[in-house]
Design a protein around this motif. Structure first.
Motif, PDB file in Angstrom:
ATOM      1  N   CYS A  35       0.910  -1.319  -0.032  1.00  0.00           N
ATOM      2  CA  CYS A  35       0.119   0.011  -0.144  1.00  0.00           C
ATOM      3  C   CYS A  35       0.838   1.158  -0.086  1.00  0.00           C
ATOM      4  CB  CYS A  35      -0.955  -0.138   1.471  1.00  0.00           C
ATOM      5  SG  CYS A  35      -2.053  -1.203   1.114  1.00  0.00           S
ATOM      6  N   PHE A  38       2.478   1.883  -3.384  1.00  0.00           N
ATOM      7  CA  PHE A  38       1.575   2.198  -4.473  1.00  0.00           C
ATOM      8  C   PHE A  38       1.252   3.616  -4.259  1.00  0.00           C
ATOM      9  CE2 PHE A  38      -2.980   2.859  -5.804  1.00  0.00           C
ATOM     10  CZ  PHE A  38      -2.669   2.441  -6.996  1.00  0.00           C
ATOM     11  N   ASN A  39       1.106   3.814  -3.059  1.00  0.00           N
ATOM     12  CA  ASN A  39       0.678   5.378  -2.819  1.00  0.00           C
ATOM     13  C   ASN A  39       1.975   6.293  -2.854  1.00  0.00           C
ATOM     14  OD1 ASN A  39      -2.037   4.842  -1.876  1.00  0.00           O
ATOM     15  ND2 ASN A  39      -1.282   4.484   0.396  1.00  0.00           N
ATOM     16  N   ASN A  40       3.131   5.632  -2.684  1.00  0.00           N
ATOM     17  CA  ASN A  40       4.137   6.883  -2.891  1.00  0.00           C
ATOM     18  C   ASN A  40       4.375   6.874  -4.299  1.00  0.00           C
ATOM     19  OD1 ASN A  40       6.459   8.151  -1.561  1.00  0.00           O
ATOM     20  ND2 ASN A  40       7.565   6.672  -3.073  1.00  0.00           N
ATOM     21  N   THR A  41       4.390   5.699  -5.282  1.00  0.00           N
ATOM     22  CA  THR A  41       4.494   5.845  -6.540  1.00  0.00           C
ATOM     23  C   THR A  41       3.463   6.906  -7.158  1.00  0.00           C
ATOM     24  OG1 THR A  41       3.645   3.871  -7.032  1.00  0.00           O
ATOM     25  CG2 THR A  41       5.898   3.713  -6.958  1.00  0.00           C
ATOM     26  N   ARG A  42       2.323   7.014  -6.612  1.00  0.00           N
ATOM     27  CA  ARG A  42       1.441   8.019  -7.101  1.00  0.00           C
ATOM     28  C   ARG A  42       1.707   9.455  -6.657  1.00  0.00           C
ATOM     29  NH1 ARG A  42      -4.974   6.364  -6.635  1.00  0.00           N
ATOM     30  NH2 ARG A  42      -4.191   6.773  -4.509  1.00  0.00           N
ATOM     31  N   GLU A  43       2.147   9.577  -5.653  1.00  0.00           N
ATOM     32  CA  GLU A  43       2.478  11.029  -4.980  1.00  0.00           C
ATOM     33  C   GLU A  43       3.856  11.278  -5.650  1.00  0.00           C
ATOM     34  OE1 GLU A  43       2.494  10.635  -1.001  1.00  0.00           O
ATOM     35  OE2 GLU A  43       0.563  10.015  -0.839  1.00  0.00           O
ATOM     36  N   ASN A  44       4.746  10.521  -5.891  1.00  0.00           N
ATOM     37  CA  ASN A  44       6.069  10.754  -6.385  1.00  0.00           C
ATOM     38  C   ASN A  44       6.343   9.737  -7.455  1.00  0.00           C
ATOM     39  OD1 ASN A  44       8.656  11.955  -6.256  1.00  0.00           O
ATOM     40  ND2 ASN A  44       9.444  10.866  -4.322  1.00  0.00           N
ATOM     41  N   PRO A  45       5.827  10.292  -8.540  1.00  0.00           N
ATOM     42  CA  PRO A  45       6.186   8.934  -9.663  1.00  0.00           C
ATOM     43  C   PRO A  45       7.535   9.332 -10.305  1.00  0.00           C
ATOM     44  CG  PRO A  45       4.584  10.818 -10.499  1.00  0.00           C
ATOM     45  CD  PRO A  45       4.975  11.341  -9.037  1.00  0.00           C
ATOM     46  N   TYR A  90      11.954  -0.477  -7.048  1.00  0.00           N
ATOM     47  CA  TYR A  90      11.464   0.643  -7.702  1.00  0.00           C
ATOM     48  C   TYR A  90      12.194   0.746  -8.936  1.00  0.00           C
ATOM     49  CZ  TYR A  90       9.158   3.658  -4.125  1.00  0.00           C
ATOM     50  OH  TYR A  90       8.291   4.297  -2.989  1.00  0.00           O
ATOM     51  N   THR A  94      10.438   1.223 -12.587  1.00  0.00           N
ATOM     52  CA  THR A  94      10.756   2.433 -13.337  1.00  0.00           C
ATOM     53  C   THR A  94      11.149   1.897 -14.980  1.00  0.00           C
ATOM     54  OG1 THR A  94      11.189   3.566 -11.400  1.00  0.00           O
ATOM     55  CG2 THR A  94      12.247   4.675 -13.451  1.00  0.00           C
ATOM     56  N   CYS A  97       8.504   0.752 -16.864  1.00  0.00           N
ATOM     57  CA  CYS A  97       7.610   1.845 -17.494  1.00  0.00           C
ATOM     58  C   CYS A  97       8.110   2.534 -18.592  1.00  0.00           C
ATOM     59  CB  CYS A  97       7.478   2.686 -16.144  1.00  0.00           C
ATOM     60  SG  CYS A  97       6.104   3.606 -16.257  1.00  0.00           S
TER      61      CYS A  97
END
Ligand SMILES: [Zn+2]
Length: 230
Positions: A35, A38-45, A90, A94, A97
């Motif tokens: 969680c 997931f949240n961190n990759t949304r806030e700090n992509p 991470y 990346t 992606c």
């Protein structure tokens, strides 16, 4: 008589004796839970740039801020080794992606031996080895570091000069010059280290007979400092 214990079993035992807590939410059992990840990759992509034509691509897992920035600092300065697999994930996400189908050779930017001794481990190499395990990319210690070169605190111009003198080709390393090399570092500040490492590697590849257009070098860092461009 030898005993073979599965890594997962060792992990379970160690987790019982020295429980691991999520750096984000404190939940027991993992260094960084799904969680929080997931949240961190949304806030700090993650992001990338192709502006610097000397690199095929430069990627970063995020900016140096929030929990990711704090984890990188704690990993580096407080030897929180259990963050290495989190950073490997991470990096792999990346890469998937922005360069999904590429087969890279991972080149950890070498750390000063004094820092390796004080930390008790080579922090970038460890992340690369974890990344090798989950990606199948080979880690190759292409570069060596001069013993004396220190960068912390120096201004941009001095850093670039120091960095250029800091890296040497490791004569013991064996690698295919036609590989796509991915230079790996933790923090991007002025980019002096990456650019100097790239220059040293490029000179070696030219020496081995490659044309500049055939050379494939990219870079990835965990975090980028605000105020500095790729
Ligand atoms: Zn969590």
């Amino acid at each position: 008589m030898k005993f073979y214990v599965k890594n997962t079993t060792i992990g379970l035992i160690l987790n019982f004796i020295y429980p691991c807590y999520c750096r984000g939410c404190g939940k027991i059992g993992t260094a960084f839970c799904y969680c929080c990840y997931f949240n961190n990759t949304r806030e700090n992509p993650a992001f990338f740039s192709k502006k610097d034509k000397n690199f095929r691509i430069i990627m970063a897992c995020g900016m140096r801020k929030g929990v990711l920035g704090a984890m990188v600092a704690e990993y580096k300065y407080y030897s929180r080794r259990h963050f290495a697999p989190v950073f490997a994930k991470y990096l792999l996400d990346t890469i998937k992606c922005f360069k999904k189908d590429e087969r890279f050779v991972l080149v950890p930017l070498p750390t000063i031996s004094k820092h390796i001794r004080s930390r008790g481990f080579d922090h970038i190499r460890r992340i690369c080895e974890d990344l090798s395990r989950i990606s199948g990319f080979k880690t190759c210690l292409v570069l060596n570091r001069d013993k004396s070169a220190v960068q912390v605190g120096a201004d941009a111009k001095t850093r670039l000069k120091q960095a250029k003198e800091a890296y040497k080709i490791n004569s013991k390393a064996s690698f295919d010059p036609k590989s796509h090399f991915l230079l790996v570092d933790d923090v991007w500040t002025t980019g002096a280290s990456m650019r100097a490492a790239r220059d040293v590697l490029e000179a070696e590849l030219v020496r081995r007979g490659l044309k500049k257009s055939e050379i494939k070098i990219s870079a990835i860092c965990l975090v980028k400092n605000d105020g500095y461009e790729f």
